[in-house]
Scaffold this motif. Structure first.
Motif, mmCIF file in Angstrom:
data_model
loop_
_atom_site.group_PDB
_atom_site.id
_atom_site.type_symbol
_atom_site.label_atom_id
_atom_site.label_comp_id
_atom_site.label_asym_id
_atom_site.label_seq_id
_atom_site.Cartn_x
_atom_site.Cartn_y
_atom_site.Cartn_z
ATOM 1 N N GLU B 190 34.742 -29.781 14.582
ATOM 2 C CA GLU B 190 34.754 -30.148 13.170
ATOM 3 C C GLU B 190 34.063 -31.500 13.039
ATOM 4 O O GLU B 190 34.443 -32.452 13.711
ATOM 5 N N VAL B 191 33.050 -31.557 12.199
ATOM 6 C CA VAL B 191 32.283 -32.793 12.032
ATOM 7 C C VAL B 191 32.111 -33.057 10.549
ATOM 8 O O VAL B 191 31.867 -32.134 9.778
ATOM 9 N N GLN B 192 32.262 -34.293 10.163
ATOM 10 C CA GLN B 192 32.024 -34.643 8.759
ATOM 11 C C GLN B 192 30.944 -35.708 8.675
ATOM 12 O O GLN B 192 31.020 -36.742 9.336
ATOM 13 N N LEU B 193 29.958 -35.427 7.874
ATOM 14 C CA LEU B 193 28.887 -36.399 7.655
ATOM 15 C C LEU B 193 29.070 -37.016 6.276
ATOM 16 O O LEU B 193 29.112 -36.309 5.277
ATOM 17 N N VAL B 194 29.203 -38.312 6.245
ATOM 18 C CA VAL B 194 29.254 -39.021 4.965
ATOM 19 C C VAL B 194 28.015 -39.905 4.907
ATOM 20 O O VAL B 194 27.805 -40.752 5.761
ATOM 21 N N PHE B 195 27.193 -39.664 3.911
ATOM 22 C CA PHE B 195 25.924 -40.397 3.806
ATOM 23 C C PHE B 195 25.859 -40.922 2.391
ATOM 24 O O PHE B 195 25.507 -40.224 1.458
ATOM 25 N N ASP B 196 26.260 -42.160 2.244
ATOM 26 C CA ASP B 196 26.464 -42.681 0.899
ATOM 27 C C ASP B 196 25.493 -43.800 0.565
ATOM 28 O O ASP B 196 25.855 -44.785 -0.045
ATOM 29 N N HIS B 197 24.295 -43.679 1.036
ATOM 30 C CA HIS B 197 23.300 -44.682 0.636
ATOM 31 C C HIS B 197 22.047 -43.944 0.183
ATOM 32 O O HIS B 197 21.252 -43.497 0.990
ATOM 33 N N GLN B 198 21.935 -43.798 -1.114
ATOM 34 C CA GLN B 198 20.784 -43.095 -1.651
ATOM 35 C C GLN B 198 19.761 -44.111 -2.135
ATOM 36 O O GLN B 198 20.124 -45.128 -2.715
ATOM 37 N N VAL B 199 18.506 -43.825 -1.854
ATOM 38 C CA VAL B 199 17.451 -44.759 -2.227
ATOM 39 C C VAL B 199 16.415 -44.044 -3.079
ATOM 40 O O VAL B 199 16.302 -42.822 -3.059
ATOM 41 N N ARG B 200 15.698 -44.818 -3.812
ATOM 42 C CA ARG B 200 14.590 -44.259 -4.583
ATOM 43 C C ARG B 200 13.466 -43.900 -3.617
ATOM 44 O O ARG B 200 12.962 -42.796 -3.617
ATOM 45 N N LEU B 201 13.090 -44.834 -2.799
ATOM 46 C CA LEU B 201 12.069 -44.604 -1.783
ATOM 47 C C LEU B 201 12.486 -45.343 -0.515
ATOM 48 O O LEU B 201 12.988 -46.469 -0.600
ATOM 49 N N PRO B 202 12.296 -44.745 0.633
ATOM 50 C CA PRO B 202 12.574 -45.493 1.860
ATOM 51 C C PRO B 202 11.547 -46.608 2.050
ATOM 52 O O PRO B 202 10.400 -46.468 1.630
ATOM 53 N N LYS B 203 11.984 -47.684 2.663
ATOM 54 C CA LYS B 203 11.084 -48.829 2.866
ATOM 55 C C LYS B 203 9.959 -48.467 3.822
ATOM 56 O O LYS B 203 10.122 -47.602 4.671
ATOM 57 N N THR B 204 8.862 -49.167 3.664
ATOM 58 C CA THR B 204 7.759 -48.985 4.605
ATOM 59 C C THR B 204 8.087 -49.722 5.890
ATOM 60 O O THR B 204 8.537 -50.866 5.855
ATOM 61 N N ILE B 205 7.862 -49.066 7.011
ATOM 62 C CA ILE B 205 8.234 -49.711 8.271
ATOM 63 C C ILE B 205 6.991 -50.048 9.078
ATOM 64 O O ILE B 205 5.943 -49.408 8.948
ATOM 65 N N HIS B 206 7.131 -51.053 9.893
ATOM 66 C CA HIS B 206 6.085 -51.426 10.847
ATOM 67 C C HIS B 206 6.772 -51.663 12.177
ATOM 68 O O HIS B 206 7.276 -52.752 12.435
ATOM 69 N N LEU B 207 6.849 -50.631 12.976
ATOM 70 C CA LEU B 207 7.509 -50.758 14.274
ATOM 71 C C LEU B 207 6.427 -50.687 15.339
ATOM 72 O O LEU B 207 5.865 -49.627 15.599
ATOM 73 N N LEU B 208 6.114 -51.836 15.910
ATOM 74 C CA LEU B 208 5.013 -51.862 16.867
ATOM 75 C C LEU B 208 5.446 -52.282 18.259
ATOM 76 O O LEU B 208 4.835 -51.907 19.243
ATOM 77 N N ASP B 209 6.498 -53.045 18.340
ATOM 78 C CA ASP B 209 6.900 -53.566 19.638
ATOM 79 C C ASP B 209 8.151 -52.837 20.117
ATOM 80 O O ASP B 209 9.205 -52.936 19.503
#
Lengths: 276, 403
Positions: B190-209
């Motif tokens: 039995e698993v429950q997922l609670v996802f309570d952060h809704q956004v208009r748009l996800p932020k742009t990411i820059h993951l390089l390192d």
């Protein structure tokens, strides 16, 4: 990985050992002129000096017995030893981390935010004084609140800490302050005769008070009479919604009629007796 | 490609592979899809499998106004997405605010098969996403079919959402653990997922390192078997990892076997134990907060020593670390999809060649293209890794736009 934290040998290069010996002798003479003569041990011919990376605070007798002979023959070269220190994971830290990691929330990217307990060491000095002050405050507050329990004619008491029945009463008061509904000291179960006796006593006392007041011409508050039924009686499960069903007939009272018909509607102003 | 008219054309796909990915993209972009030839050549089990049907049901319960049509044999599917509403009150089958979703007993996939796409949809939902996976088909461990365990989702995939600005009130409650049942089918978790952060748009990411690994954490779980298995798993995994990363801790979780309805004709109330086994989930974290994970679980048939599995898992983690990049293969598709959904700005991420060249990522790129997203820019950096640049399409939360 850990940096190699092995033993470190100090290199012993005896460049100026000649003149250094002379200086040492001169120092010794000057010292002995002032103080007691030293018993000087000759330095071992090949001093294999071993210095631990992490030097503990040694006791004085350890210093005496150790073969450490001063910062003499270093030629200025500083040897840097890097000591990789890992966070010490004691049992409580592991427990905390486990709690953080195994909770239902995703573990934070910053890692286990180790909560530091509030630093209490600095305030420890005047802590005792604060504590005493707080205790005095509390005692005073309680005394003010419960002073009526110390009524001298109720019993002989002069202590702040009331005892016996007074203590229970004080406890009740404190609990009531904290939001308790019923007092702790009331006995829930007792023989019916006791209960009757208690209620009779209460009623009698109230009656006596009223009588005395009436005799001396004091106007008291209106007497409250306990209602017989505080709640409307529960109806039978299969019974009718309105009225009483008895002997095969449903009888409706005035009240029932009123609830069915609703309040009487009166026309506004005229038209009384007009056609409907 | 279809012109941006009021009623865009239905996109056509074939085959059962990447069905979930396509359904998710269809829901996010609001395009209708038709998937045909789903296991059409199979004589024994043509059409949609149990877990796929279950996922479609789940999609229907978290969206409003979606339209799903199967063909008679289940080899063709038409899906017109609706709005992602999540666990909005008064909508769907809700108990205590959670959408209760029962998985069938013949489900062979782990709960992560459902949870990862849910996590992709949840940031764009109208209300919070609160789904309770239950029933006789919930496997919380890793499975032979290649799914990760729910622990890995919680420790290695959910933290990634933080870089997209999605971090508040994310919870994955493992209420009951279960390995795969007999023949790898079903479980009683039995698993429950609670996802309570809704956004208009996800932020742009820059993951390089990608940084260097600073610590390894993990969870060893055993359900219905001796807790000593956990200790043996941990011992073996630490034997490999300790020399490389001294800051290694693997926690142990021991639980009893879940009981599910026995489904016996003469005794319908009977319960039976299912989902016995053990497993290990490892997560390595770098100093720049990149995560690499590895997962292993005991086979339903058994016959493999915990020591072997522990060692295998550790090597698997090392392989994942060796591949490098800012997202491991497990997380890459989620990250890339979210980047494509982001604002109209160039986001960059370094990925290893293995990950970029994997079938799944290549197919994702093609599917995104098909759904009208922009193409990816790639260049090789000095370390021989690929910097993938993705321009977001600003699709984001359609429900937010309207509401």
């Amino acid at each position: 990985m850990a940096a190699p934290t092995g033993k470190r040998k100090r290199d012993d290069s005896d460049d100026g050992s000649e003149d250094e010996g002379a200086v040492r002798a001169r120092f010794q003479r000057a010292f002995e002129a002032k103080f007691k003569p030293l018993d000087v041990r000759k330095p071992s011919p090949s001093p294999e000096l071993i210095v631990d990376d992490i030097e503990d605070d040694e006791d004085e007798e350890d210093l005496e017995t150790s073969d450490w002979e001063g910062l003499s023959d270093d030629d200025g070269a500083v040897e840097v030893v890097e000591l990789a220190v890992f966070p010490s994971h004691d049992a409580s830290a592991i427990e905390r981390e486990k709690k953080a990691f195994m909770s239902s929330r995703p573990p934070t990217l910053e890692g286990s935010a180790v909560r530091q307990p509030a630093t209490t060491k600095e305030v420890a000095a005047d802590d005792t004084e604060e504590k005493a002050n707080l205790q005095h405050d509390l005692a005073l507050q309680r005394l003010l609140k419960e002073s009526h329990l110390l009524d001298p004619n109720s019993s002989t008491r002069s202590n702040i800490n009331v005892e016996g029945r007074g203590r229970l009463k004080a406890l009740d008061l404190r609990l009531k302050d904290l939001g308790a509904k019923a007092p702790v000291s009331t006995q829930e179960k007792m023989p019916l005769a006791h209960r009757k006796g208690i209620t009779a006593k209460v009623v009698g006392r109230e009656g006596k008070r009223r009588q005395e007041a009436a005799e001396s011409g004091i106007v008291l508050e209106k007497a409250k009479f306990a209602t017989k039924f505080s709640k409307p009686r529960e109806k039978a499960i299969a019974g009718p919604m309105v009225g009483k069903f008895k002997g095969g007939t449903l009888s409706l009272g005035k009240q029932d009629l009123r609830t069915i018909q609703g309040p009487k509607q009166r026309g506004r102003g005229g038209r009384r007796g007009g056609k409907r | 490609m279809a012109a941006p008219t009021s009623a865009p054309q239905t996109l056509k796909f074939t085959g059962s592979k990447y069905l979930i990915q396509r359904l998710v993209l269809a829901t996010l972009t609001g395009r209708a899809i038709r998937v045909s030839q789903i296991r059409a050549s199979s004589h024994t089990s043509p059409g949609l499998a149990a877990h796929e049907v279950s996922f479609l049901r789940l999609l229907e319960s978290i969206t409003n106004g979606s339209h799903i049509e199967f063909s008679y044999t289940g080899t063709t599917l038409l899906y017109k997405p609706g709005l992602i509403t999540g666990a909005a009150t008064g909508h769907g089958l809700t108990t205590g605010g959670a959408i209760r979703h029962e998985l069938p007993a013949d489900c062979t996939r782990s709960a992560s098969y459902f949870l990862i796409p849910l996590c992709l949809l949840a940031p764009f939902s109208k209300a919070q996403m609160n789904v309770l996976l239950t029933g006789p088909g919930v496997i919380t461990s890793a499975t032979e079919t290649g799914d990760v365990s729910v622990d890995t989702i919680r420790t290695a995939i959910l933290p990634l959402f933080k870089s997209f600005g999605i971090e508040r009130n994310l919870e994955l409650r493992i209420l009951r653990r279960s390995n795969a049942g007999r023949d790898g089918k079903g479980g009683g978790g039995e698993v429950q997922l609670v996802f309570d952060h809704q956004v208009r748009l996800p932020k742009t990411i820059h993951l390089l390192d990608a940084g260097r690994i600073k610590r390894v954490r993990g969870v060893a779980y055993s359900t219905g078997v001796a807790g000593a298995n956990n200790a043996r798993l941990i011992e073996a995994a630490r034997g490999v990892l300790n020399d490389l990363v001294p800051d290694t801790y693997i926690f142990s979780d021991i639980s009893s076997a879940p009981l599910v309805a026995g489904l016996e004709k003469n005794n319908p109330g009977a319960k039976r134990k299912t989902g016995l086994g053990f497993g290990l989930s490892l997560v390595a974290e770098s100093n720049t907060n990149m995560l690499y994970s590895a997962d292993i679980a005991s086979l339903p048939a058994g016959g493999e020593a915990p020591e072997d599995l522990g060692r295998k898992c550790a090597y698997q983690l090392l392989e994942s670390i060796e591949a490098g990049g800012c997202a491991s293969g497990v997380a890459a598709t989620s990250v890339l999809t979210l980047m494509a959904m982001g604002s109209e700005d160039v986001g960059r991420i370094t990925l290893s060649k293995d990950v970029v060249g994997s079938e799944q990522v290549v197919q994702l790129a093609r599917d995104l293209r098909g759904f009208g997203m922009s193409g990816w820019g790639m260049r090789e950096d000095d370390d021989g890794e690929i910097v993938v640049s993705i321009v977001g399409k600003g699709v984001g939360n359609v429900g937010r736009k309207i509401a």
